[in-house]
Design a protein around this motif. Sequence first.
Motif, mmCIF file in Angstrom:
data_model
loop_
_atom_site.group_PDB
_atom_site.id
_atom_site.type_symbol
_atom_site.label_atom_id
_atom_site.label_comp_id
_atom_site.label_asym_id
_atom_site.label_seq_id
_atom_site.Cartn_x
_atom_site.Cartn_y
_atom_site.Cartn_z
ATOM 1 N N TYR A 3 -40.808 42.934 -46.296
ATOM 2 C CA TYR A 3 -40.636 41.768 -45.435
ATOM 3 C C TYR A 3 -41.790 41.630 -44.453
ATOM 4 C CZ TYR A 3 -36.212 41.853 -47.706
ATOM 5 O OH TYR A 3 -35.249 41.854 -48.669
ATOM 6 N N VAL A 4 -42.350 42.740 -44.042
ATOM 7 C CA VAL A 4 -43.543 42.683 -43.193
ATOM 8 C C VAL A 4 -44.681 42.032 -43.982
ATOM 9 C CG1 VAL A 4 -45.271 44.063 -41.977
ATOM 10 C CG2 VAL A 4 -42.850 44.683 -41.817
ATOM 11 N N ILE A 5 -44.802 42.397 -45.247
ATOM 12 C CA ILE A 5 -45.843 41.808 -46.094
ATOM 13 C C ILE A 5 -45.601 40.310 -46.267
ATOM 14 C CG2 ILE A 5 -46.847 41.805 -48.419
ATOM 15 C CD1 ILE A 5 -46.200 44.856 -48.478
ATOM 16 N N MET A 6 -44.337 39.922 -46.495
ATOM 17 C CA MET A 6 -44.007 38.495 -46.613
ATOM 18 C C MET A 6 -44.385 37.738 -45.339
ATOM 19 S SD MET A 6 -40.301 38.285 -48.366
ATOM 20 C CE MET A 6 -39.983 38.715 -50.051
ATOM 21 N N LEU A 7 -44.046 38.318 -44.193
ATOM 22 C CA LEU A 7 -44.358 37.667 -42.916
ATOM 23 C C LEU A 7 -45.869 37.555 -42.706
ATOM 24 C CD1 LEU A 7 -41.643 39.273 -40.629
ATOM 25 C CD2 LEU A 7 -41.857 36.852 -41.216
ATOM 26 N N VAL A 8 -46.611 38.572 -43.087
ATOM 27 C CA VAL A 8 -48.074 38.528 -42.956
ATOM 28 C C VAL A 8 -48.642 37.437 -43.860
ATOM 29 C CG1 VAL A 8 -50.207 39.817 -43.420
ATOM 30 C CG2 VAL A 8 -48.333 40.909 -42.183
ATOM 31 N N ILE A 9 -48.148 37.340 -45.088
ATOM 32 C CA ILE A 9 -48.627 36.308 -46.011
ATOM 33 C C ILE A 9 -48.316 34.916 -45.460
ATOM 34 C CG2 ILE A 9 -48.263 35.268 -48.293
ATOM 35 C CD1 ILE A 9 -47.891 38.173 -49.352
ATOM 36 N N VAL A 10 -47.100 34.706 -44.983
ATOM 37 C CA VAL A 10 -46.718 33.401 -44.423
ATOM 38 C C VAL A 10 -47.574 33.096 -43.193
ATOM 39 C CG1 VAL A 10 -44.861 32.174 -43.235
ATOM 40 C CG2 VAL A 10 -44.393 33.335 -45.387
ATOM 41 N N ALA A 11 -47.788 34.085 -42.334
ATOM 42 C CA ALA A 11 -48.616 33.863 -41.137
ATOM 43 C C ALA A 11 -50.045 33.505 -41.538
ATOM 44 C CB ALA A 11 -48.608 35.107 -40.250
ATOM 45 N N TRP A 12 -50.600 34.213 -42.504
ATOM 46 C CA TRP A 12 -51.958 33.924 -42.944
ATOM 47 C C TRP A 12 -52.049 32.519 -43.549
ATOM 48 C CZ3 TRP A 12 -56.719 34.169 -42.172
ATOM 49 C CH2 TRP A 12 -57.639 33.757 -43.134
ATOM 50 N N LEU A 13 -51.104 32.151 -44.379
ATOM 51 C CA LEU A 13 -51.115 30.812 -44.966
ATOM 52 C C LEU A 13 -50.974 29.733 -43.891
ATOM 53 C CD1 LEU A 13 -48.966 31.350 -48.173
ATOM 54 C CD2 LEU A 13 -51.396 30.786 -48.075
ATOM 55 N N ALA A 14 -50.134 29.973 -42.895
ATOM 56 C CA ALA A 14 -49.970 29.011 -41.805
ATOM 57 C C ALA A 14 -51.282 28.854 -41.035
ATOM 58 C CB ALA A 14 -48.847 29.451 -40.873
ATOM 59 N N ILE A 15 -51.947 29.962 -40.769
ATOM 60 C CA ILE A 15 -53.234 29.913 -40.066
ATOM 61 C C ILE A 15 -54.278 29.198 -40.914
ATOM 62 C CG2 ILE A 15 -55.154 31.340 -39.239
ATOM 63 C CD1 ILE A 15 -52.954 33.402 -38.391
ATOM 64 N N ALA A 16 -54.321 29.521 -42.210
ATOM 65 C CA ALA A 16 -55.288 28.879 -43.102
ATOM 66 C C ALA A 16 -55.036 27.380 -43.198
ATOM 67 C CB ALA A 16 -55.233 29.520 -44.490
ATOM 68 N N ASP A 17 -53.765 26.973 -43.262
ATOM 69 C CA ASP A 17 -53.431 25.554 -43.313
ATOM 70 C C ASP A 17 -53.838 24.866 -42.020
ATOM 71 O OD1 ASP A 17 -52.368 23.102 -44.197
ATOM 72 O OD2 ASP A 17 -50.397 23.575 -43.369
ATOM 73 N N PHE A 18 -53.578 25.495 -40.896
ATOM 74 C CA PHE A 18 -53.948 24.924 -39.603
ATOM 75 C C PHE A 18 -55.469 24.767 -39.499
ATOM 76 C CE2 PHE A 18 -54.630 25.072 -34.968
ATOM 77 C CZ PHE A 18 -53.757 24.081 -34.570
ATOM 78 N N ILE A 19 -56.212 25.783 -39.924
ATOM 79 C CA ILE A 19 -57.684 25.724 -39.862
ATOM 80 C C ILE A 19 -58.227 24.653 -40.802
ATOM 81 C CG2 ILE A 19 -59.808 27.002 -40.398
ATOM 82 C CD1 ILE A 19 -58.332 29.521 -39.331
ATOM 83 N N THR A 20 -57.722 24.600 -42.037
ATOM 84 C CA THR A 20 -58.211 23.566 -42.957
ATOM 85 C C THR A 20 -57.825 22.181 -42.466
ATOM 86 O OG1 THR A 20 -56.275 23.795 -44.408
ATOM 87 C CG2 THR A 20 -58.262 25.050 -45.009
ATOM 88 N N GLY A 21 -56.675 22.076 -41.809
ATOM 89 C CA GLY A 21 -56.284 20.791 -41.220
ATOM 90 C C GLY A 21 -57.230 20.370 -40.109
ATOM 91 N N TYR A 101 -58.238 20.556 -48.375
ATOM 92 C CA TYR A 101 -59.529 20.837 -48.998
ATOM 93 C C TYR A 101 -60.033 19.645 -49.808
ATOM 94 C CZ TYR A 101 -63.263 23.177 -51.481
ATOM 95 O OH TYR A 101 -64.496 23.515 -51.990
ATOM 96 N N ALA A 102 -59.130 18.929 -50.432
ATOM 97 C CA ALA A 102 -59.528 17.750 -51.207
ATOM 98 C C ALA A 102 -60.170 16.705 -50.305
ATOM 99 C CB ALA A 102 -58.330 17.157 -51.933
ATOM 100 N N GLU A 103 -59.708 16.594 -49.071
ATOM 101 C CA GLU A 103 -60.306 15.632 -48.152
ATOM 102 C C GLU A 103 -61.589 16.172 -47.526
ATOM 103 O OE1 GLU A 103 -57.999 13.176 -45.602
ATOM 104 O OE2 GLU A 103 -56.154 13.684 -46.678
ATOM 105 N N ILE A 104 -61.688 17.490 -47.388
ATOM 106 C CA ILE A 104 -62.901 18.098 -46.840
ATOM 107 C C ILE A 104 -64.041 18.000 -47.854
ATOM 108 C CG2 ILE A 104 -63.956 20.294 -46.153
ATOM 109 C CD1 ILE A 104 -61.139 21.094 -45.075
#
Length: 128
Positions: A3-21, A101-104
């Motif tokens: 579950y720690v790994i799941m939370l890290v993956i979700v946190a990383w994806l959220a950060i990556a989505d925010f940055i790409t946004g 990314y498609a818009e970038i």
Amino acid sequence: MQYVIMLVIVAWLAIADFITGMIKAYVTGTLSSSKMRKGGVNKVGELVVMTTGCGLEAGIKALGKYYDTSTELASFAGTAIALLVFSYILVMEVISILENYAEINPDAAGWITKLLKRLKRNNDKEDK
């Protein structure tokens, strides 16, 4: 630990989505603090939902010890909840990152659009 790994993956994806946004907004000239604030709140919400899903697994497993139920059944139910929440957030974030990314990068827009249309078409068939 899973579950720690799941939370890290979700946190990383959220950060990556925010940055790409943010990059997309900069490239398209639509940078807006209210959109960034809303996006940040959405990401925090996803982390809360994922944490809740993982916490439910631990709670259901602990509760199963106090009743004459199988701890394996309780563990399965909790794990299923956590995996469903994780899978949903994972797919949602990856799609959002690809859309950003498609818009970038207009050169990548072609294959991303085709992929997303295929995913949405399959999703529409499942809904019916």
